[in-house]
Every structure is written in structure tokens, then in C-alpha cells.
Design a protein around this motif. Structure first.
Motif, PDB file in Angstrom:
ATOM      1  N   ALA A 107       0.832  -1.209   0.000  1.00 20.54           N
ATOM      2  CA  ALA A 107       0.000   0.000   0.000  1.00 20.54           C
ATOM      3  C   ALA A 107       0.864   1.256   0.000  1.00 20.54           C
ATOM      4  O   ALA A 107       0.572   2.225  -0.717  1.00 20.54           O
ATOM      5  CB  ALA A 107      -0.931  -0.009   1.203  1.00 20.54           C
ATOM      6  N   GLU A 108       1.924   1.238   0.779  1.00 25.37           N
ATOM      7  CA  GLU A 108       2.820   2.400   0.841  1.00 25.37           C
ATOM      8  C   GLU A 108       3.490   2.654  -0.508  1.00 25.37           C
ATOM      9  O   GLU A 108       3.631   3.805  -0.942  1.00 25.37           O
ATOM     10  CB  GLU A 108       3.874   2.189   1.933  1.00 25.37           C
ATOM     11  N   ARG A 109       3.896   1.586  -1.164  1.00 22.58           N
ATOM     12  CA  ARG A 109       4.529   1.738  -2.480  1.00 22.58           C
ATOM     13  C   ARG A 109       3.531   2.272  -3.507  1.00 22.58           C
ATOM     14  O   ARG A 109       3.857   3.139  -4.309  1.00 22.58           O
ATOM     15  CB  ARG A 109       5.114   0.399  -2.938  1.00 22.58           C
ATOM     16  N   LEU A 110       2.319   1.748  -3.492  1.00 19.21           N
ATOM     17  CA  LEU A 110       1.300   2.228  -4.423  1.00 19.21           C
ATOM     18  C   LEU A 110       1.000   3.707  -4.189  1.00 19.21           C
ATOM     19  O   LEU A 110       0.840   4.479  -5.141  1.00 19.21           O
ATOM     20  CB  LEU A 110       0.012   1.403  -4.265  1.00 19.21           C
ATOM     21  N   SER A 111       0.934   4.103  -2.938  1.00 16.90           N
ATOM     22  CA  SER A 111       0.663   5.503  -2.608  1.00 16.90           C
ATOM     23  C   SER A 111       1.788   6.410  -3.091  1.00 16.90           C
ATOM     24  O   SER A 111       1.551   7.457  -3.702  1.00 16.90           O
ATOM     25  CB  SER A 111       0.471   5.655  -1.100  1.00 16.90           C
ATOM     26  N   ALA A 112       3.019   5.990  -2.825  1.00 24.05           N
ATOM     27  CA  ALA A 112       4.178   6.802  -3.205  1.00 24.05           C
ATOM     28  C   ALA A 112       4.350   6.890  -4.717  1.00 24.05           C
ATOM     29  O   ALA A 112       4.826   7.902  -5.246  1.00 24.05           O
ATOM     30  CB  ALA A 112       5.442   6.223  -2.571  1.00 24.05           C
ATOM     31  N   ALA A 151      -5.805   3.697   5.205  1.00 27.88           N
ATOM     32  CA  ALA A 151      -6.686   4.857   5.071  1.00 27.88           C
ATOM     33  C   ALA A 151      -5.934   6.175   5.264  1.00 27.88           C
ATOM     34  O   ALA A 151      -6.367   7.222   4.771  1.00 27.88           O
ATOM     35  CB  ALA A 151      -7.832   4.760   6.073  1.00 27.88           C
ATOM     36  N   ALA A 152      -4.814   6.130   5.971  1.00 21.29           N
ATOM     37  CA  ALA A 152      -4.045   7.345   6.249  1.00 21.29           C
ATOM     38  C   ALA A 152      -3.068   7.707   5.135  1.00 21.29           C
ATOM     39  O   ALA A 152      -2.479   8.794   5.159  1.00 21.29           O
ATOM     40  CB  ALA A 152      -3.274   7.170   7.563  1.00 21.29           C
ATOM     41  N   LEU A 153      -2.907   6.833   4.150  1.00 24.15           N
ATOM     42  CA  LEU A 153      -1.924   7.076   3.095  1.00 24.15           C
ATOM     43  C   LEU A 153      -2.462   8.059   2.045  1.00 24.15           C
ATOM     44  O   LEU A 153      -3.606   7.946   1.627  1.00 24.15           O
ATOM     45  CB  LEU A 153      -1.543   5.762   2.408  1.00 24.15           C
ATOM     46  N   PRO A 154      -1.625   9.012   1.619  1.00 20.62           N
ATOM     47  CA  PRO A 154      -2.045   9.902   0.536  1.00 20.62           C
ATOM     48  C   PRO A 154      -2.088   9.133  -0.786  1.00 20.62           C
ATOM     49  O   PRO A 154      -1.419   8.102  -0.929  1.00 20.62           O
ATOM     50  CB  PRO A 154      -0.940  10.968   0.511  1.00 20.62           C
ATOM     51  N   GLN A 155      -2.885   9.610  -1.712  1.00 23.30           N
ATOM     52  CA  GLN A 155      -3.012   9.014  -3.053  1.00 23.30           C
ATOM     53  C   GLN A 155      -3.650   7.643  -3.058  1.00 23.30           C
ATOM     54  O   GLN A 155      -3.646   6.949  -4.072  1.00 23.30           O
ATOM     55  CB  GLN A 155      -1.662   8.989  -3.785  1.00 23.30           C
ATOM     56  N   LEU A 156      -4.185   7.207  -1.914  1.00 21.61           N
ATOM     57  CA  LEU A 156      -5.000   6.001  -1.851  1.00 21.61           C
ATOM     58  C   LEU A 156      -6.325   6.358  -1.187  1.00 21.61           C
ATOM     59  O   LEU A 156      -6.372   7.211  -0.309  1.00 21.61           O
ATOM     60  CB  LEU A 156      -4.339   4.884  -1.034  1.00 21.61           C
ATOM     61  N   LYS A 157      -7.390   5.689  -1.594  1.00 22.99           N
ATOM     62  CA  LYS A 157      -8.684   5.860  -0.958  1.00 22.99           C
ATOM     63  C   LYS A 157      -9.224   4.484  -0.607  1.00 22.99           C
ATOM     64  O   LYS A 157      -9.512   3.678  -1.487  1.00 22.99           O
ATOM     65  CB  LYS A 157      -9.651   6.594  -1.886  1.00 22.99           C
ATOM     66  N   LEU A 158      -9.327   4.204   0.686  1.00 24.69           N
ATOM     67  CA  LEU A 158      -9.812   2.904   1.139  1.00 24.69           C
ATOM     68  C   LEU A 158     -11.306   2.793   0.851  1.00 24.69           C
ATOM     69  O   LEU A 158     -12.114   3.577   1.340  1.00 24.69           O
ATOM     70  CB  LEU A 158      -9.563   2.742   2.642  1.00 24.69           C
ATOM     71  N   LYS A 159     -11.662   1.784   0.035  1.00 22.61           N
ATOM     72  CA  LYS A 159     -13.050   1.664  -0.412  1.00 22.61           C
ATOM     73  C   LYS A 159     -13.763   0.402   0.073  1.00 22.61           C
ATOM     74  O   LYS A 159     -14.965   0.272  -0.108  1.00 22.61           O
ATOM     75  CB  LYS A 159     -13.107   1.701  -1.944  1.00 22.61           C
ATOM     76  N   GLY A 160     -13.017  -0.563   0.659  1.00 18.39           N
ATOM     77  CA  GLY A 160     -13.710  -1.756   1.128  1.00 18.39           C
ATOM     78  C   GLY A 160     -12.838  -2.989   1.143  1.00 18.39           C
ATOM     79  O   GLY A 160     -11.611  -2.911   1.296  1.00 18.39           O
TER      80      GLY A 160
END
Length: 229
Positions: A107-112, A151-160
Motif C-alpha cells: 500500500a505504501e509503495r502504491l501511494s508513493a 486509510a491514512a496514506l495519501p493518493q489512496l482511498k480505502l473503499k472496502g
């Protein structure tokens, strides 16, 4: 081919609508056309028949098809396969949705790596609901902790959430997933999506609140040999 795919899509949508009406189900459910191993021409045929959301399991195929079909307005790419760390950059660039996050590192890599000029990546957390060693997904006991971090990561939106139950254990697994989804929504009100149900168990999944059904063979026919990536 085009007519066959159009007819298959129409049949699938009709079956879903009829089942929802018969069971008096109120949730809105979307069909994700799983196009893995199928050529871009098949995706284009489904698009021309009105389909917009497509699921890919292999990064190489996602990149190839998204590039070839980039001129199709409002086409939506859902990455639904296991994610390797060295493939996150391509997923972050080409996907609109990712269904298969199971680790914070991914998730962190995807956000970055999500380009700043693109909308946030819509993400689902994959749960190993049947506890199978061969399946990807986070242990249900660890889900809420991961959800808070993602949910706290930028450029990601937790949807489910997403799950692939053990064959033959669908009802039990789907019921557990529905409970987990309700728990998640209490803490993350926008995380309302529940991606579960495939060709052989989508009716069961709908009864337990599925909002995204992943159908491949029913739309595109039998699959070929997977590509390697």
C-alpha cells in the motif's frame, strides 16, 4: 466475437437483475468483467457493448491493454491479482482500482508511486477469509489495523474489502465477510465496497452484500494460457 460478448454481457446483467429482484436485494452491485488472458480486442468489444469496468490479474496484461485502449473514455481498470513489490509502479500508474492489498508495504509503495496528477487509487483490502495457505490475503484478526494504516496514506482511498473463499465454503465465508465489512464501515464510512463472487457463486455472494461481482468466463468464454509477468 463482438456479438457473442455483447450477448453474454446482456445475459449476465439480466441474470443479476432478476436475482436481485427475486431476492429483494437493495444494494447496488457492479459487474467487473475479468479480462485476464483475453486480447484487447475482446475488451474493446465489451466496451462497445456498454461495459466499463475490467479486471486484470497480471501486471503485464494490465499495462498492455490499458496502453492500447487508452483512447476509450471512462474505461476503468481493476487490478485483482497478487501484487509483487517490483510491480507496484505499473499498477499505481495504470490501475483505477486495486482489489488485492494485503500488506502495508504494498500500500505504501502504491501511494508513493501514484502520479500526483491522477485521482487517488481506489483500494480494497484482500482478506484470506477461509484461512488457506495457498491464498493471498490478510488474516481477519489483523484487518482493522491494516485498514487504519492504509486509510491514512495519501493518493489512496480505502473503499472496502475483497475475498476469494475456499470452493464449497462460500456461504460461511461470505457471511463472515459481510460482518467484517460492517465493522469496517463503522470506522471508515466510505469503505462500503465488498468485492466477492465469481461465475460459480455470485448469487450466494449477492445475498451477503457483495457490491462487485467478478465474472470472466461467463463474459469472454474459456480462458487461454496465462501470460508470465
Amino acid at each position: 466475437m463482438t456479438n457473442n460478448i455483447a450477448e453474454a454481457l446482456k445475459s449476465a446483467y439480466n441474470a443479476i437483475q432478476e436475482f436481485q429482484t427475486k431476492q429483494q436485494l437493495k444494494q447496488q452491485s457492479r459487474l467487473i468483467a475479468v479480462s485476464k488472458t483475453k486480447p484487447a480486442e475482446s475488451v474493446a468489444a465489451a466496451y462497445q457493448a456498454g461495459q466499463r469496468a475490467f479486471g486484470e490479474n497480471y501486471v503485464q496484461e494490465l499495462v498492455s491493454k490499458a496502453t492500447e485502449l487508452q483512447g476509450l473514455e471512462a474505461i476503468e481498470w481493476h487490478f485483482i491479482g497478487p501484487i509483487q513489490s517490483n510491480k507496484t509502479k505499473d499498477i499505481a500508474f495504470y490501475a483505477d482500482w486495486v482489489h488485492s492489498i494485503e500488506r502495508l508495504k504494498i500500500a505504501e509503495r502504491l501511494s508513493a508511486q501514484r502520479p500526483s496528477d491522477k485521482a487517488p487509487l481506489q483500494v480494497l483490502l484482500q482478506v484470506n477469509i477461509s484461512g488457506e495457505e495457498s491464498k493471498s490475503g490478510i488474516n481477519p484478526a489483523d484487518l482493522m489495523s491494516l485498514a487504519t494504516q492504509v486509510a491514512a496514506l495519501p493518493q489512496l482511498k480505502l473503499k472496502g474489502l475483497m475475498a476469494i473463499p475456499q470452493p464449497g465454503k462460500g456461504a460461511e465465508a461470505f457471511e463472515q465477510m459481510q460482518k467484517l465489512s460492517l465493522q469496517l464501515i463503522q470506522k471508515h464510512p466510505e469503505a462500503t465496497e465488498l468485492s466477492m463472487g465469481m461465475s460459480d457463486d455470485w448469487q450466494q455472494a449477492l445475498c451477503f452484500g457483495s457490491t462487485m461481482i467478478r465474472l470472466g468466463t461467463a463474459i469472454f468464454g474459456a480462458r487461454g494460457i496465462p501470460s508470465h509477468d
